[in-house]
Design a protein around this motif. Structure first.
Motif, PDB file in Angstrom:
ATOM      1  N   PRO A 151       0.791  -1.240   0.000  1.00  0.00           N
ATOM      2  CA  PRO A 151       0.000   0.000   0.000  1.00  0.00           C
ATOM      3  C   PRO A 151       0.821   1.287   0.000  1.00  0.00           C
ATOM      4  CG  PRO A 151      -1.028  -1.592   1.441  1.00  0.00           C
ATOM      5  CD  PRO A 151       0.296  -2.186   1.004  1.00  0.00           C
ATOM      6  N   LEU A 152       1.880   1.355   0.765  1.00  0.00           N
ATOM      7  CA  LEU A 152       2.668   2.578   0.839  1.00  0.00           C
ATOM      8  C   LEU A 152       3.439   2.847  -0.454  1.00  0.00           C
ATOM      9  CD1 LEU A 152       3.375   4.912   2.745  1.00  0.00           C
ATOM     10  CD2 LEU A 152       5.304   3.560   3.556  1.00  0.00           C
ATOM     11  N   LEU A 153       3.756   1.803  -1.206  1.00  0.00           N
ATOM     12  CA  LEU A 153       4.541   1.948  -2.435  1.00  0.00           C
ATOM     13  C   LEU A 153       3.701   1.954  -3.705  1.00  0.00           C
ATOM     14  CD1 LEU A 153       7.491  -0.500  -1.653  1.00  0.00           C
ATOM     15  CD2 LEU A 153       7.402   1.981  -1.321  1.00  0.00           C
ATOM     16  N   ALA A 154       2.417   1.627  -3.607  1.00  0.00           N
ATOM     17  CA  ALA A 154       1.582   1.456  -4.793  1.00  0.00           C
ATOM     18  C   ALA A 154       1.517   2.710  -5.655  1.00  0.00           C
ATOM     19  CB  ALA A 154       0.182   1.004  -4.397  1.00  0.00           C
ATOM     20  N   GLY A 155       1.417   3.889  -5.048  1.00  0.00           N
ATOM     21  CA  GLY A 155       1.337   5.119  -5.823  1.00  0.00           C
ATOM     22  C   GLY A 155       2.614   5.403  -6.587  1.00  0.00           C
ATOM     23  N   VAL A 156       3.743   5.243  -5.925  1.00  0.00           N
ATOM     24  CA  VAL A 156       5.038   5.463  -6.582  1.00  0.00           C
ATOM     25  C   VAL A 156       5.235   4.424  -7.682  1.00  0.00           C
ATOM     26  CG1 VAL A 156       7.540   5.461  -6.240  1.00  0.00           C
ATOM     27  CG2 VAL A 156       6.052   6.536  -4.559  1.00  0.00           C
ATOM     28  N   ALA A 157       4.848   3.192  -7.418  1.00  0.00           N
ATOM     29  CA  ALA A 157       4.960   2.144  -8.431  1.00  0.00           C
ATOM     30  C   ALA A 157       4.117   2.498  -9.646  1.00  0.00           C
ATOM     31  CB  ALA A 157       4.513   0.796  -7.858  1.00  0.00           C
TER      32      ALA A 157
ATOM     33  N   VAL B 158      -2.926   2.840 -14.545  1.00  0.00           N
ATOM     34  CA  VAL B 158      -1.927   3.179 -13.530  1.00  0.00           C
ATOM     35  C   VAL B 158      -2.002   4.650 -13.131  1.00  0.00           C
ATOM     36  CG1 VAL B 158      -0.359   1.253 -13.993  1.00  0.00           C
ATOM     37  CG2 VAL B 158      -0.015   3.409 -15.187  1.00  0.00           C
ATOM     38  N   VAL B 159      -2.443   5.512 -14.033  1.00  0.00           N
ATOM     39  CA  VAL B 159      -2.663   6.916 -13.659  1.00  0.00           C
ATOM     40  C   VAL B 159      -3.788   6.993 -12.627  1.00  0.00           C
ATOM     41  CG1 VAL B 159      -3.543   9.139 -14.507  1.00  0.00           C
ATOM     42  CG2 VAL B 159      -1.713   7.961 -15.752  1.00  0.00           C
ATOM     43  N   LEU B 160      -4.860   6.231 -12.833  1.00  0.00           N
ATOM     44  CA  LEU B 160      -5.956   6.201 -11.853  1.00  0.00           C
ATOM     45  C   LEU B 160      -5.484   5.645 -10.509  1.00  0.00           C
ATOM     46  CD1 LEU B 160      -8.891   4.994 -14.126  1.00  0.00           C
ATOM     47  CD2 LEU B 160      -8.551   7.294 -13.172  1.00  0.00           C
ATOM     48  N   ILE B 161      -4.637   4.630 -10.543  1.00  0.00           N
ATOM     49  CA  ILE B 161      -4.088   4.061  -9.305  1.00  0.00           C
ATOM     50  C   ILE B 161      -3.219   5.101  -8.602  1.00  0.00           C
ATOM     51  CG2 ILE B 161      -2.495   2.330  -8.366  1.00  0.00           C
ATOM     52  CD1 ILE B 161      -3.565   0.418 -10.583  1.00  0.00           C
ATOM     53  N   ALA B 162      -2.367   5.772  -9.351  1.00  0.00           N
ATOM     54  CA  ALA B 162      -1.495   6.799  -8.752  1.00  0.00           C
ATOM     55  C   ALA B 162      -2.330   7.902  -8.114  1.00  0.00           C
ATOM     56  CB  ALA B 162      -0.563   7.378  -9.812  1.00  0.00           C
ATOM     57  N   ARG B 163      -3.392   8.300  -8.781  1.00  0.00           N
ATOM     58  CA  ARG B 163      -4.264   9.348  -8.238  1.00  0.00           C
ATOM     59  C   ARG B 163      -4.948   8.869  -6.965  1.00  0.00           C
ATOM     60  NH1 ARG B 163      -9.570  11.171  -8.656  1.00  0.00           N
ATOM     61  NH2 ARG B 163      -9.750  13.434  -8.619  1.00  0.00           N
ATOM     62  N   ASP B 164      -5.424   7.642  -6.976  1.00  0.00           N
ATOM     63  CA  ASP B 164      -6.101   7.083  -5.808  1.00  0.00           C
ATOM     64  C   ASP B 164      -5.155   6.945  -4.619  1.00  0.00           C
ATOM     65  OD1 ASP B 164      -8.421   5.688  -4.521  1.00  0.00           O
ATOM     66  OD2 ASP B 164      -7.020   4.000  -4.547  1.00  0.00           O
ATOM     67  N   ARG B 165      -3.888   6.661  -4.878  1.00  0.00           N
ATOM     68  CA  ARG B 165      -2.910   6.419  -3.810  1.00  0.00           C
ATOM     69  C   ARG B 165      -2.087   7.663  -3.466  1.00  0.00           C
ATOM     70  NH1 ARG B 165      -4.603   2.487  -1.168  1.00  0.00           N
ATOM     71  NH2 ARG B 165      -2.562   2.420  -0.230  1.00  0.00           N
ATOM     72  N   ARG B 166      -2.499   8.828  -3.944  1.00  0.00           N
ATOM     73  CA  ARG B 166      -1.683  10.038  -3.769  1.00  0.00           C
ATOM     74  C   ARG B 166      -1.439  10.395  -2.311  1.00  0.00           C
ATOM     75  NH1 ARG B 166      -6.575  11.594  -5.813  1.00  0.00           N
ATOM     76  NH2 ARG B 166      -7.758  13.141  -4.649  1.00  0.00           N
ATOM     77  N   GLU B 167      -2.396  10.136  -1.431  1.00  0.00           N
ATOM     78  CA  GLU B 167      -2.172  10.442  -0.007  1.00  0.00           C
ATOM     79  C   GLU B 167      -1.081   9.552   0.579  1.00  0.00           C
ATOM     80  OE1 GLU B 167      -3.233  12.975   1.773  1.00  0.00           O
ATOM     81  OE2 GLU B 167      -4.205  13.691  -0.060  1.00  0.00           O
TER      82      GLU B 167
END
Length: 153
Positions: free
Chosen positions: A83-89, A123-132
Protein backbone atom coordinates in the motif's frame (compact mmCIF):
# COMPACT_ATOMS: atom_id res chain seq x y z
CA UNK A 1 -28.04 24.95 13.58
CA UNK A 2 -30.83 22.42 13.65
CA UNK A 3 -30.19 18.72 13.29
CA UNK A 4 -32.06 18.63 9.97
CA UNK A 5 -29.97 21.50 8.58
CA UNK A 6 -26.76 19.78 9.66
CA UNK A 7 -27.91 16.52 8.03
CA UNK A 8 -28.71 18.33 4.79
CA UNK A 9 -25.18 19.76 4.71
CA UNK A 10 -23.55 16.36 5.10
CA UNK A 11 -26.00 14.38 2.94
CA UNK A 12 -24.45 15.34 -0.43
CA UNK A 13 -21.05 14.15 0.81
CA UNK A 14 -22.34 10.69 1.70
CA UNK A 15 -22.86 9.50 -1.89
CA UNK A 16 -19.56 11.09 -2.90
CA UNK A 17 -17.72 9.33 -0.06
CA UNK A 18 -19.43 6.06 -0.99
CA UNK A 19 -18.35 6.45 -4.64
CA UNK A 20 -14.78 7.14 -3.52
CA UNK A 21 -14.78 3.99 -1.36
CA UNK A 22 -16.17 1.89 -4.21
CA UNK A 23 -13.59 3.39 -6.56
CA UNK A 24 -10.77 2.67 -4.12
CA UNK A 25 -11.91 -0.93 -3.67
CA UNK A 26 -12.18 -1.34 -7.44
CA UNK A 27 -8.70 0.08 -7.95
CA UNK A 28 -7.34 -2.16 -5.19
CA UNK A 29 -8.63 -5.13 -7.16
CA UNK A 30 -7.17 -3.67 -10.34
CA UNK A 31 -3.80 -3.32 -8.59
CA UNK A 32 -3.80 -7.04 -7.80
CA UNK A 33 -4.81 -8.01 -11.35
CA UNK A 34 -2.22 -5.66 -12.84
CA UNK A 35 0.44 -7.01 -10.48
CA UNK A 36 -0.34 -10.54 -11.65
CA UNK A 37 -0.26 -9.48 -15.30
CA UNK A 38 3.07 -7.69 -14.89
CA UNK A 39 4.44 -10.54 -12.79
CA UNK A 40 3.73 -13.09 -15.52
CA UNK A 41 5.21 -10.77 -18.14
CA UNK A 42 8.30 -10.25 -15.98
CA UNK A 43 8.82 -13.97 -15.37
CA UNK A 44 8.67 -14.64 -19.12
CA UNK A 45 11.52 -12.18 -19.61
CA UNK A 46 13.53 -13.25 -16.57
CA UNK A 47 13.47 -16.93 -17.52
CA UNK A 48 14.16 -16.04 -21.18
CA UNK A 49 10.96 -17.64 -22.48
CA UNK A 50 11.14 -18.16 -26.25
CA UNK A 51 8.40 -15.57 -26.91
CA UNK A 52 10.28 -12.89 -24.96
CA UNK A 53 13.60 -13.73 -26.60
CA UNK A 54 11.96 -13.60 -30.05
CA UNK A 55 10.41 -10.17 -29.33
CA UNK A 56 13.68 -8.69 -28.13
CA UNK A 57 15.50 -10.19 -31.13
CA UNK A 58 12.93 -8.55 -33.46
CA UNK A 59 13.60 -5.20 -31.79
CA UNK A 60 17.35 -5.68 -32.11
CA UNK A 61 17.80 -5.35 -28.35
CA UNK A 62 20.02 -7.68 -26.39
CA UNK A 63 19.18 -10.03 -23.58
CA UNK A 64 20.39 -7.42 -21.09
CA UNK A 65 17.47 -5.16 -22.03
CA UNK A 66 15.09 -8.10 -21.69
CA UNK A 67 16.31 -8.89 -18.18
CA UNK A 68 16.30 -5.22 -17.17
CA UNK A 69 12.72 -4.69 -18.34
CA UNK A 70 11.67 -7.95 -16.70
CA UNK A 71 13.26 -6.78 -13.44
CA UNK A 72 11.48 -3.42 -13.65
CA UNK A 73 8.15 -5.14 -14.33
CA UNK A 74 8.65 -7.48 -11.38
CA UNK A 75 9.63 -4.62 -9.06
CA UNK A 76 6.58 -2.64 -10.19
CA UNK A 77 4.29 -5.62 -9.74
CA UNK A 78 5.50 -6.26 -6.20
CA UNK A 79 5.38 -2.58 -5.25
CA UNK A 80 1.77 -2.33 -6.47
CA UNK A 81 0.87 -4.84 -3.75
CA UNK A 82 2.44 -2.78 -0.95
CA UNK A 83 0.00 0.00 0.00
CA UNK A 84 2.67 2.58 0.84
CA UNK A 85 4.54 1.95 -2.43
CA UNK A 86 1.58 1.46 -4.79
CA UNK A 87 1.34 5.12 -5.82
CA UNK A 88 5.04 5.46 -6.58
CA UNK A 89 4.96 2.14 -8.43
CA UNK A 90 2.03 3.36 -10.52
CA UNK A 91 3.90 6.57 -11.40
CA UNK A 92 6.96 4.56 -12.47
CA UNK A 93 4.82 2.12 -14.44
CA UNK A 94 3.39 5.02 -16.48
CA UNK A 95 6.84 5.39 -18.02
CA UNK A 96 7.39 1.68 -18.51
CA UNK A 97 3.98 1.14 -20.12
CA UNK A 98 4.21 4.26 -22.28
CA UNK A 99 7.55 2.95 -23.52
CA UNK A 100 6.00 -0.43 -24.24
CA UNK A 101 3.27 1.24 -26.26
CA UNK A 102 5.80 3.23 -28.29
CA UNK A 103 7.88 0.10 -28.91
CA UNK A 104 4.79 -1.77 -30.11
CA UNK A 105 3.92 1.11 -32.44
CA UNK A 106 7.38 1.55 -33.91
CA UNK A 107 9.22 -1.77 -33.70
CA UNK A 108 6.76 -4.60 -33.26
CA UNK A 109 3.02 -4.84 -33.92
CA UNK A 110 1.17 -1.48 -33.96
CA UNK A 111 -2.26 -2.98 -33.09
CA UNK A 112 -0.73 -4.38 -29.88
CA UNK A 113 0.12 -0.83 -28.72
CA UNK A 114 -3.45 -0.46 -27.45
CA UNK A 115 -2.98 -2.71 -24.40
CA UNK A 116 -0.09 -0.87 -22.76
CA UNK A 117 -1.75 2.47 -23.63
CA UNK A 118 -4.91 1.37 -21.80
CA UNK A 119 -2.82 0.19 -18.87
CA UNK A 120 -1.28 3.68 -18.68
CA UNK A 121 -4.77 5.02 -17.99
CA UNK A 122 -5.23 2.42 -15.25
CA UNK A 123 -1.93 3.18 -13.53
CA UNK A 124 -2.66 6.92 -13.66
CA UNK A 125 -5.96 6.20 -11.85
CA UNK A 126 -4.09 4.06 -9.31
CA UNK A 127 -1.50 6.80 -8.75
CA UNK A 128 -4.26 9.35 -8.24
CA UNK A 129 -6.10 7.08 -5.81
CA UNK A 130 -2.91 6.42 -3.81
CA UNK A 131 -1.68 10.04 -3.77
CA UNK A 132 -2.17 10.44 -0.01
CA UNK A 133 -0.05 7.37 0.70
CA UNK A 134 2.57 8.66 -1.75
CA UNK A 135 2.70 11.97 0.15
CA UNK A 136 3.01 9.95 3.35
CA UNK A 137 5.92 7.99 1.86
CA UNK A 138 7.76 11.16 0.78
CA UNK A 139 7.17 12.76 4.18
CA UNK A 140 8.58 9.65 5.82
CA UNK A 141 11.62 9.71 3.55
CA UNK A 142 12.21 13.41 4.18
CA UNK A 143 11.92 12.88 7.92
CA UNK A 144 14.43 10.03 7.85
CA UNK A 145 16.82 12.08 5.75
CA UNK A 146 16.88 14.87 8.32
CA UNK A 147 17.37 12.60 11.33
CA UNK A 148 20.13 10.58 9.66
CA UNK A 149 22.39 13.65 9.26
CA UNK A 150 24.54 14.73 12.17
CA UNK A 151 23.72 18.17 13.55
CA UNK A 152 26.09 20.91 12.48
CA UNK A 153 27.04 23.64 14.92
Amino acid sequence: MSEAAAASLTAPNAPSAHRRRVGSVTLAGARVVLALFLGFSAVAKLVAHASAVESFDRMGWGSGAMYAIGGLELAGALALLIPLLAGVAAIALVGLLAGASVVQLTLLDPPNAVMPALLVVLVVLIARDRRERTRELFALLRGQGRTARPEQS
